[in-house]
Scaffold this motif. Structure first.
Motif, PDB file in Angstrom:
ATOM      1  N   LYS A  48       0.823  -1.268   0.017  1.00  0.00           N
ATOM      2  CA  LYS A  48      -0.462   0.085   0.184  1.00  0.00           C
ATOM      3  C   LYS A  48       0.761   1.236  -0.245  1.00  0.00           C
ATOM      4  O   LYS A  48       0.422   2.163  -0.007  1.00  0.00           O
ATOM      5  N   ALA A  49       2.098   1.460   0.337  1.00  0.00           N
ATOM      6  CA  ALA A  49       2.949   2.575   0.670  1.00  0.00           C
ATOM      7  C   ALA A  49       4.127   2.108   0.929  1.00  0.00           C
ATOM      8  O   ALA A  49       5.291   2.154   1.831  1.00  0.00           O
ATOM      9  N   PRO A  50       4.840   0.985  -0.297  1.00  0.00           N
ATOM     10  CA  PRO A  50       6.163   0.677  -0.294  1.00  0.00           C
ATOM     11  C   PRO A  50       7.483   2.125   0.032  1.00  0.00           C
ATOM     12  O   PRO A  50       8.148   1.824   0.988  1.00  0.00           O
ATOM     13  N   ASP A  51       6.824   3.598  -0.719  1.00  0.00           N
ATOM     14  CA  ASP A  51       8.102   4.328  -0.010  1.00  0.00           C
ATOM     15  C   ASP A  51       7.983   4.875   1.316  1.00  0.00           C
ATOM     16  O   ASP A  51       8.701   5.261   2.245  1.00  0.00           O
ATOM     17  N   PHE A  52       7.070   4.600   1.919  1.00  0.00           N
ATOM     18  CA  PHE A  52       6.727   5.254   3.097  1.00  0.00           C
ATOM     19  C   PHE A  52       7.965   4.083   4.292  1.00  0.00           C
ATOM     20  O   PHE A  52       8.483   4.163   5.060  1.00  0.00           O
ATOM     21  N   PHE A  53       7.777   2.953   3.746  1.00  0.00           N
ATOM     22  CA  PHE A  53       9.289   1.923   4.236  1.00  0.00           C
ATOM     23  C   PHE A  53      10.551   1.345   4.248  1.00  0.00           C
ATOM     24  O   PHE A  53      11.147   1.182   4.219  1.00  0.00           O
ATOM     25  N   ARG A  54      11.028   2.679   2.609  1.00  0.00           N
ATOM     26  CA  ARG A  54      12.025   2.621   2.541  1.00  0.00           C
ATOM     27  C   ARG A  54      12.481   3.309   2.914  1.00  0.00           C
ATOM     28  O   ARG A  54      13.036   3.762   3.316  1.00  0.00           O
ATOM     29  N   ALA A  70       6.776 -20.435  21.558  1.00  0.00           N
ATOM     30  CA  ALA A  70       8.086 -21.065  19.970  1.00  0.00           C
ATOM     31  C   ALA A  70       8.861 -19.601  20.111  1.00  0.00           C
ATOM     32  O   ALA A  70       8.709 -18.423  20.472  1.00  0.00           O
ATOM     33  N   GLY A  71      10.210 -20.583  19.221  1.00  0.00           N
ATOM     34  CA  GLY A  71      11.097 -18.942  18.928  1.00  0.00           C
ATOM     35  C   GLY A  71      10.871 -18.236  17.999  1.00  0.00           C
ATOM     36  O   GLY A  71       9.687 -18.246  17.253  1.00  0.00           O
ATOM     37  N   VAL A  72      11.042 -17.493  18.021  1.00  0.00           N
ATOM     38  CA  VAL A  72      11.528 -16.435  16.854  1.00  0.00           C
ATOM     39  C   VAL A  72      12.050 -16.409  15.885  1.00  0.00           C
ATOM     40  O   VAL A  72      13.517 -16.716  16.117  1.00  0.00           O
ATOM     41  N   GLU A  73      11.939 -16.935  14.411  1.00  0.00           N
ATOM     42  CA  GLU A  73      13.644 -17.185  13.610  1.00  0.00           C
ATOM     43  C   GLU A  73      13.811 -16.210  13.191  1.00  0.00           C
ATOM     44  O   GLU A  73      13.254 -15.324  12.360  1.00  0.00           O
ATOM     45  N   PHE A  74      14.915 -15.181  14.011  1.00  0.00           N
ATOM     46  CA  PHE A  74      15.056 -13.567  14.107  1.00  0.00           C
ATOM     47  C   PHE A  74      15.749 -14.317  12.114  1.00  0.00           C
ATOM     48  O   PHE A  74      16.007 -13.176  11.552  1.00  0.00           O
ATOM     49  N   PRO A  75      16.541 -15.019  11.339  1.00  0.00           N
ATOM     50  CA  PRO A  75      16.982 -14.548  10.490  1.00  0.00           C
ATOM     51  C   PRO A  75      15.972 -14.162   9.015  1.00  0.00           C
ATOM     52  O   PRO A  75      16.359 -13.605   8.461  1.00  0.00           O
ATOM     53  N   SER A  76      15.195 -15.485   9.106  1.00  0.00           N
ATOM     54  CA  SER A  76      13.967 -14.604   7.887  1.00  0.00           C
ATOM     55  C   SER A  76      13.658 -13.502   8.159  1.00  0.00           C
ATOM     56  O   SER A  76      12.488 -12.894   7.543  1.00  0.00           O
ATOM     57  N   LEU A  77      13.499 -13.085   9.845  1.00  0.00           N
ATOM     58  CA  LEU A  77      11.850 -12.160   9.980  1.00  0.00           C
ATOM     59  C   LEU A  77      13.112 -10.644   9.548  1.00  0.00           C
ATOM     60  O   LEU A  77      12.670  -9.975   8.470  1.00  0.00           O
ATOM     61  N   VAL A  78      14.821 -10.389  10.302  1.00  0.00           N
ATOM     62  CA  VAL A  78      15.544  -9.680   9.329  1.00  0.00           C
ATOM     63  C   VAL A  78      15.488  -9.604   8.056  1.00  0.00           C
ATOM     64  O   VAL A  78      15.327  -8.644   7.200  1.00  0.00           O
ATOM     65  N   GLY A  79      15.719 -10.629   7.238  1.00  0.00           N
ATOM     66  CA  GLY A  79      15.941 -11.373   5.901  1.00  0.00           C
ATOM     67  C   GLY A  79      14.170 -10.333   5.127  1.00  0.00           C
ATOM     68  O   GLY A  79      14.151  -9.530   4.640  1.00  0.00           O
ATOM     69  N   LEU A  80      13.398 -10.426   5.847  1.00  0.00           N
ATOM     70  CA  LEU A  80      12.002 -10.027   5.936  1.00  0.00           C
ATOM     71  C   LEU A  80      11.330  -8.249   5.264  1.00  0.00           C
ATOM     72  O   LEU A  80      11.288  -7.896   4.736  1.00  0.00           O
ATOM     73  N   LEU A  81      12.139  -8.229   6.477  1.00  0.00           N
ATOM     74  CA  LEU A  81      11.785  -6.159   6.693  1.00  0.00           C
ATOM     75  C   LEU A  81      12.909  -5.772   5.693  1.00  0.00           C
ATOM     76  O   LEU A  81      12.682  -5.256   5.006  1.00  0.00           O
ATOM     77  N   ARG A  82      14.129  -6.660   5.901  1.00  0.00           N
ATOM     78  CA  ARG A  82      14.760  -5.778   4.529  1.00  0.00           C
ATOM     79  C   ARG A  82      14.215  -5.946   3.563  1.00  0.00           C
ATOM     80  O   ARG A  82      14.274  -5.165   2.236  1.00  0.00           O
ATOM     81  N   GLY A  83      13.896  -7.180   2.714  1.00  0.00           N
ATOM     82  CA  GLY A  83      13.412  -7.332   1.830  1.00  0.00           C
ATOM     83  C   GLY A  83      12.707  -6.364   1.052  1.00  0.00           C
ATOM     84  O   GLY A  83      12.099  -5.871   0.107  1.00  0.00           O
ATOM     85  N   PHE A  84      11.585  -5.443   2.192  1.00  0.00           N
ATOM     86  CA  PHE A  84      10.690  -5.073   2.324  1.00  0.00           C
ATOM     87  C   PHE A  84      11.711  -3.615   2.152  1.00  0.00           C
ATOM     88  O   PHE A  84      10.950  -2.503   2.291  1.00  0.00           O
ATOM     89  N   GLY A  85      12.940  -3.476   2.320  1.00  0.00           N
ATOM     90  CA  GLY A  85      13.411  -1.325   2.601  1.00  0.00           C
ATOM     91  C   GLY A  85      13.483  -1.313   3.723  1.00  0.00           C
ATOM     92  O   GLY A  85      13.933  -0.202   3.711  1.00  0.00           O
ATOM     93  N   MET A  86      12.541  -2.415   4.735  1.00  0.00           N
ATOM     94  CA  MET A  86      13.943  -1.718   5.959  1.00  0.00           C
ATOM     95  C   MET A  86      14.499  -2.119   6.565  1.00  0.00           C
ATOM     96  O   MET A  86      15.179  -2.950   6.141  1.00  0.00           O
ATOM     97  N   ILE A  87      14.775  -0.896   7.226  1.00  0.00           N
ATOM     98  CA  ILE A  87      16.370  -1.696   8.371  1.00  0.00           C
ATOM     99  C   ILE A  87      15.975  -1.745   9.897  1.00  0.00           C
ATOM    100  O   ILE A  87      16.198  -0.986  10.533  1.00  0.00           O
ATOM    101  N   PRO A  88      16.133  -3.557   9.757  1.00  0.00           N
ATOM    102  CA  PRO A  88      15.936  -3.375  11.435  1.00  0.00           C
ATOM    103  C   PRO A  88      17.021  -3.948  12.411  1.00  0.00           C
ATOM    104  O   PRO A  88      18.359  -3.715  11.229  1.00  0.00           O
ATOM    105  N   PHE A  89      16.735  -2.517  13.672  1.00  0.00           N
ATOM    106  CA  PHE A  89      18.012  -2.839  14.461  1.00  0.00           C
ATOM    107  C   PHE A  89      18.232  -2.715  15.665  1.00  0.00           C
ATOM    108  O   PHE A  89      19.407  -3.150  16.051  1.00  0.00           O
TER     109      PHE A  89
END
Lengths: 258, 269
Positions: A48-54, A70-89
């Motif tokens: 809906k708002a790709p630029d918002f997340f870039r 259950a644990g969180v799969e951090f590698p896939s979560l971080v990959g997912l966020l980066r894939g959408f242009g976000m910078i998880p830190f």
């Protein structure tokens, strides 16, 4: 423009200041660690708002997850966020094991200390991409209207006529209508035109060399990226009237068929 | 409440006044109470085209300045009792048109008429802005040549940004394209832009195509709106235009070169 004024060894100017600064950051609060569901839902939001997340830094909030669940799969979560242009830190909240897993992914652990004095949190308001420019190009220059909301995407659905100018500051400009000869589009980010582009299009107005122009039917009088321009006369005939992208390649303005 | 229609173009000499006269007469003949207002202060022409120049006592500027009331200035057409003309002043300039004054006159007219047709002056300056400011609908008169199309495009931009509807963020003005002085033969020879060419550039609802016709000049000189000349192509085209404006589904005519029949080919000489 910048000269090397500070390079003579004589001055004792400090090289940096160390200060504490507060930021308001978007936070993704996980309610369910199922990455597939997160991926689906996040994909829909980002669409809906790709630029918002870039290039947006984002904090992962683990406080709502059940302790010992259950644990969180951090590698896939971080990959997912980066894939959408976000910078998880970083992460906040969550149990010891979750935090350890996050740390293994080089995520910072934000404690309560960092959050003291913070304003009450509120749901993040996404820009409504269907919002129309209420006053299309009140001559001579239309400022994009979403600036107050801190978003940077300008959408125009009515034809842009000869003599009208549209300026999208700090973001992309998308036009879903024809742009007439004698009209002028300017954006600090990219320009997208779904309709004939007969006027001028200037992307990367503040020197962003990565900006591009995408259009479905190139008949422009002039295209420019970060000040590098080509006038109609210098656009090859075979590139006219077809979908193209315009971008900068080592200071050379290139127009390529899409 | 009257519907306010502006006849505009940007460029001069494309047929705005001819169109305003024809449209007003066409609407009035279909039973709608109509008033046509000349905004071309200083270059008063509409009264000539309407054939009422010898009956002008007071004018639009007198009414704006409250030197006369509307009923003193309005001229009833002799051919159609539903039609009134509000002539422009020849001795003033466009600055006499104030936004408040024009607004007051339009509002006064609004209660007594179905349609107010505003004949805009050429250009994109004050006079043209005043003519379009209060409009609900705009008929953009365009000739099939590039400079006219460009000027129309400019005017469309002004309509969508400087009108009352734009300023109050109401529904935008409904915009229609009227192509005049169209010559299918020259289009066929590639000497003139075609309807499709113009449509592609302006992306507008096509209200009508009026062919180049000797009847227009003859009608103007005689002070008879050309729509009354039912024998001529132009008269028929204007009739169709009015019908389309009122929502009738009328096919476009005069777009293509008429196939010459055997007899006409012989008798053409």
């Amino acid at each position: 423009m910048t000269s090397h004024q500070g390079s003579n060894g004589g001055d004792r100017q400090p090289v940096f200041d160390l200060k504490a600064a507060g930021f308001t950051l978007p936070t993704i609060r996980l309610l369910d660690p199922d990455m597939r569901r997160v991926a689906a839902e996040l994909g829909a939001r980002v669409e809906k708002a790709p630029d918002f997340f870039r290039n947006t830094p984002i904090v992962i909030d683990l406080s709502a997850l059940p302790e010992g669940g259950a644990g969180v799969e951090f590698p896939s979560l971080v990959g997912l966020l980066r894939g959408f242009g976000m910078i998880p830190f970083g992460v906040r909240g969550g149990g010891k094991s979750l935090q350890a897993a996050a740390e293994a992914m080089d995520l910072a652990i934000l404690g309560e200390r960092e959050m003291r004095g913070a304003r009450p949190e509120r749901p993040l308001e996404l820009p409504d991409p269907t919002v129309q420019l209420a006053k299309l190009a009140p001559e001579p220059v239309a400022q994009e209207p979403n600036a107050a909301q801190g978003t940077n995407f300008t959408m125009i659905t009515r034809p842009i006529r000869s003599g009208q100018r549209v300026y999208a500051s700090a973001g992309d400009l998308c036009v879903i209508a024809p742009v007439s000869a004698g009209a002028e589009l300017m954006a600090e980010g990219n320009i997208h035109v779904y309709g004939s582009l007969r006027g001028r299009a200037l992307a990367g107005m503040r020197g962003n060399r990565e900006a591009r122009i995408f259009c479905q039917d190139l008949r422009a009088e002039l295209v420019s990226i970060a000040g590098h321009y080509r006038v109609s006369e210098n656009i090859p005939v075979e590139l006219r009237g077809i979908p193209v992208q315009v971008f900068l390649d080592q200071k050379i303005l290139r127009i390529e068929k899409l | 409440m009257a519907r306010i229609i502006v006849i505009t173009s940007g460029k001069g000499g494309v047929g705005k006044t001819t169109t305003a006269a024809a449209m007003a007469m066409g609407l009035a003949q279909r039973g709608h109470r109509t008033v046509v207002v000349d905004f071309d202060v200083g270059l008063r022409n509409l009264d000539l085209i309407m054939g009422c120049e010898r009956r002008v006592v007071y004018d639009f500027v007198n009414v704006i300045n409250q030197e006369a009331n509307l009923n003193q200035a309005l001229i009833r057409d002799k051919r159609c009792e539903n039609l009134f003309v509000l002539p422009a002043s020849q001795t003033r300039d466009k600055d006499a048109l104030t936004k408040e004054g024009v607004g007051r006159v339009i509002e006064d007219l609004s209660s007594g008429y179905d349609f107010i047709v505003c004949d805009s002056p050429a250009g994109i300056e004050h006079g043209a802005n005043m003519a379009m400011y209060y409009a609900d609908d705009a008929v953009v008169v365009t000739n099939p040549e590039v400079s006219s199309v460009r000027d129309s495009d400019r005017m469309l931009g002004i309509l969508s940004s400087k009108s009352r509807r734009a300023e109050t963020q109401a529904d935008p003005i409904r915009e229609f394209l009227l192509l005049t002085r169209y010559d299918p033969e020259r289009v066929a020879h590639g000497e003139m832009l075609s309807v499709e060419d113009v449509q592609e550039i302006l992306a507008l609802n096509l209200l009508g195509v009026v062919p180049e016709s000797k009847a227009v000049l003859a009608a103007s000189n005689a002070g008879v709106p050309v729509v009354l000349d039912r024998e001529s192509d132009a008269g028929k085209a204007y009739g169709d235009m009015v019908a389309r404006y009122l929502g009738e589904d009328v096919p476009h005519r005069f777009l293509h070169v008429e196939k010459k029949g055997f007899l006409s080919r012989i008798f053409r000489g």
